[in-house]
Write a protein that holds these residues in place. Sequence first.
Motif, mmCIF file in Angstrom:
data_model
loop_
_atom_site.group_PDB
_atom_site.id
_atom_site.type_symbol
_atom_site.label_atom_id
_atom_site.label_comp_id
_atom_site.label_asym_id
_atom_site.label_seq_id
_atom_site.Cartn_x
_atom_site.Cartn_y
_atom_site.Cartn_z
ATOM 1 N N HIS A 1 0.825 -1.195 0.000
ATOM 2 C CA HIS A 1 0.000 0.000 0.000
ATOM 3 C C HIS A 1 0.864 1.251 0.000
ATOM 4 O O HIS A 1 0.489 2.272 0.546
ATOM 5 N N GLY A 2 2.022 1.186 -0.606
ATOM 6 C CA GLY A 2 2.921 2.324 -0.714
ATOM 7 C C GLY A 2 4.356 1.900 -0.466
ATOM 8 O O GLY A 2 4.626 0.783 -0.021
ATOM 9 N N GLY A 3 5.289 2.790 -0.778
ATOM 10 C CA GLY A 3 6.686 2.545 -0.464
ATOM 11 C C GLY A 3 7.457 1.656 -1.414
ATOM 12 O O GLY A 3 8.623 1.372 -1.175
ATOM 13 N N VAL A 4 6.856 1.200 -2.503
ATOM 14 C CA VAL A 4 7.528 0.280 -3.425
ATOM 15 C C VAL A 4 8.677 0.960 -4.163
ATOM 16 O O VAL A 4 9.701 0.328 -4.440
ATOM 17 N N GLU A 5 8.542 2.223 -4.440
ATOM 18 C CA GLU A 5 9.564 2.910 -5.238
ATOM 19 C C GLU A 5 10.925 2.948 -4.544
ATOM 20 O O GLU A 5 11.949 3.129 -5.192
ATOM 21 N N ASP A 6 10.967 2.739 -3.237
ATOM 22 C CA ASP A 6 12.233 2.724 -2.505
ATOM 23 C C ASP A 6 12.850 1.332 -2.415
ATOM 24 O O ASP A 6 13.950 1.178 -1.897
ATOM 25 N N MET A 7 12.140 0.313 -2.898
ATOM 26 C CA MET A 7 12.632 -1.061 -2.787
ATOM 27 C C MET A 7 13.432 -1.452 -4.017
ATOM 28 O O MET A 7 13.120 -1.044 -5.128
ATOM 29 N N VAL B 1 1.461 -13.175 15.701
ATOM 30 C CA VAL B 1 2.117 -12.682 14.491
ATOM 31 C C VAL B 1 3.415 -13.459 14.290
ATOM 32 O O VAL B 1 4.205 -13.607 15.221
ATOM 33 N N ALA B 2 3.604 -13.958 13.089
ATOM 34 C CA ALA B 2 4.856 -14.634 12.732
ATOM 35 C C ALA B 2 5.668 -13.699 11.842
ATOM 36 O O ALA B 2 5.114 -13.040 10.959
ATOM 37 N N LEU B 3 6.951 -13.637 12.075
ATOM 38 C CA LEU B 3 7.863 -12.803 11.293
ATOM 39 C C LEU B 3 8.768 -13.704 10.468
ATOM 40 O O LEU B 3 9.376 -14.639 11.003
ATOM 41 N N PHE B 4 8.851 -13.424 9.154
ATOM 42 C CA PHE B 4 9.685 -14.219 8.266
ATOM 43 C C PHE B 4 10.594 -13.306 7.458
ATOM 44 O O PHE B 4 10.129 -12.324 6.874
ATOM 45 N N PRO B 5 11.889 -13.620 7.372
ATOM 46 C CA PRO B 5 12.802 -12.816 6.557
ATOM 47 C C PRO B 5 12.644 -13.163 5.076
ATOM 48 O O PRO B 5 12.496 -14.324 4.706
ATOM 49 N N ILE B 6 12.645 -12.117 4.249
ATOM 50 C CA ILE B 6 12.546 -12.274 2.797
ATOM 51 C C ILE B 6 13.607 -11.421 2.130
ATOM 52 O O ILE B 6 14.163 -10.512 2.748
ATOM 53 N N ILE B 7 13.862 -11.726 0.855
ATOM 54 C CA ILE B 7 14.747 -10.889 0.050
ATOM 55 C C ILE B 7 14.021 -10.559 -1.246
ATOM 56 O O ILE B 7 13.454 -11.436 -1.894
ATOM 57 N N VAL B 8 13.981 -9.286 -1.586
ATOM 58 C CA VAL B 8 13.267 -8.816 -2.772
ATOM 59 C C VAL B 8 13.987 -9.314 -4.023
ATOM 60 O O VAL B 8 15.202 -9.173 -4.150
ATOM 61 N N ARG B 9 13.234 -9.888 -4.960
ATOM 62 C CA ARG B 9 13.787 -10.367 -6.227
ATOM 63 C C ARG B 9 13.297 -9.546 -7.417
ATOM 64 O O ARG B 9 14.014 -9.374 -8.388
ATOM 65 N N ARG B 10 12.050 -9.064 -7.349
ATOM 66 C CA ARG B 10 11.468 -8.278 -8.434
ATOM 67 C C ARG B 10 10.639 -7.139 -7.854
ATOM 68 O O ARG B 10 10.003 -7.306 -6.804
ATOM 69 N N VAL B 11 10.622 -6.000 -8.549
ATOM 70 C CA VAL B 11 9.813 -4.858 -8.126
ATOM 71 C C VAL B 11 9.025 -4.358 -9.333
ATOM 72 O O VAL B 11 9.605 -4.052 -10.369
ATOM 73 N N ASP B 12 7.706 -4.316 -9.206
ATOM 74 C CA ASP B 12 6.826 -3.743 -10.224
ATOM 75 C C ASP B 12 6.205 -2.503 -9.595
ATOM 76 O O ASP B 12 5.164 -2.570 -8.945
ATOM 77 N N ALA B 13 6.882 -1.358 -9.748
ATOM 78 C CA ALA B 13 6.452 -0.117 -9.103
ATOM 79 C C ALA B 13 5.085 0.337 -9.587
ATOM 80 O O ALA B 13 4.307 0.893 -8.808
ATOM 81 N N GLU B 14 4.774 0.100 -10.847
ATOM 82 C CA GLU B 14 3.490 0.542 -11.404
ATOM 83 C C GLU B 14 2.308 -0.136 -10.700
ATOM 84 O O GLU B 14 1.322 0.505 -10.378
ATOM 85 N N ARG B 15 2.435 -1.428 -10.447
ATOM 86 C CA ARG B 15 1.347 -2.170 -9.781
ATOM 87 C C ARG B 15 1.562 -2.296 -8.276
ATOM 88 O O ARG B 15 0.747 -2.873 -7.584
#
Length: 114
Positions: free
Chosen positions: A47-53, A71-85
């Motif tokens: 819901h926002g903030g994608v342009e910084d990823m 609440v469970a917390l899981f570490p992830i690593i960004v592989r792809r960013v689609d800023a438009e969507r």
Amino acid sequence: MTDETTPAAADRRQATRLSGDAYPLRVGRLQARLVDWSAKGIGLQLHGGVEDMVPGQALTVSIHSELTNGVALFPIIVRRVDAERRIIGADFLADAEDAADFLACLLAASAADH
């Protein structure tokens, strides 16, 4: 014979992607919804903030369990960013080995409630 490639043949993912049923969660402090998921990773619409990823960025996804109210917390690593969507594709890190099972249980329980 044709030179066209079917979508299934073009998909190089190692694990089958399943619907996320728009399950709500968080990435850091940002609200998000689960677009799709697999044993190896997730697709999230933020819901926002994608342009910084950026690809390679490590983040934490927070998944609320309506079953346990925890609440469970899981570490992830960004592989792809689609800023438009506003969608990111991310892989679970080794410390998130239970993430796929956790999601499967939550989504099954959520579907049973509806």
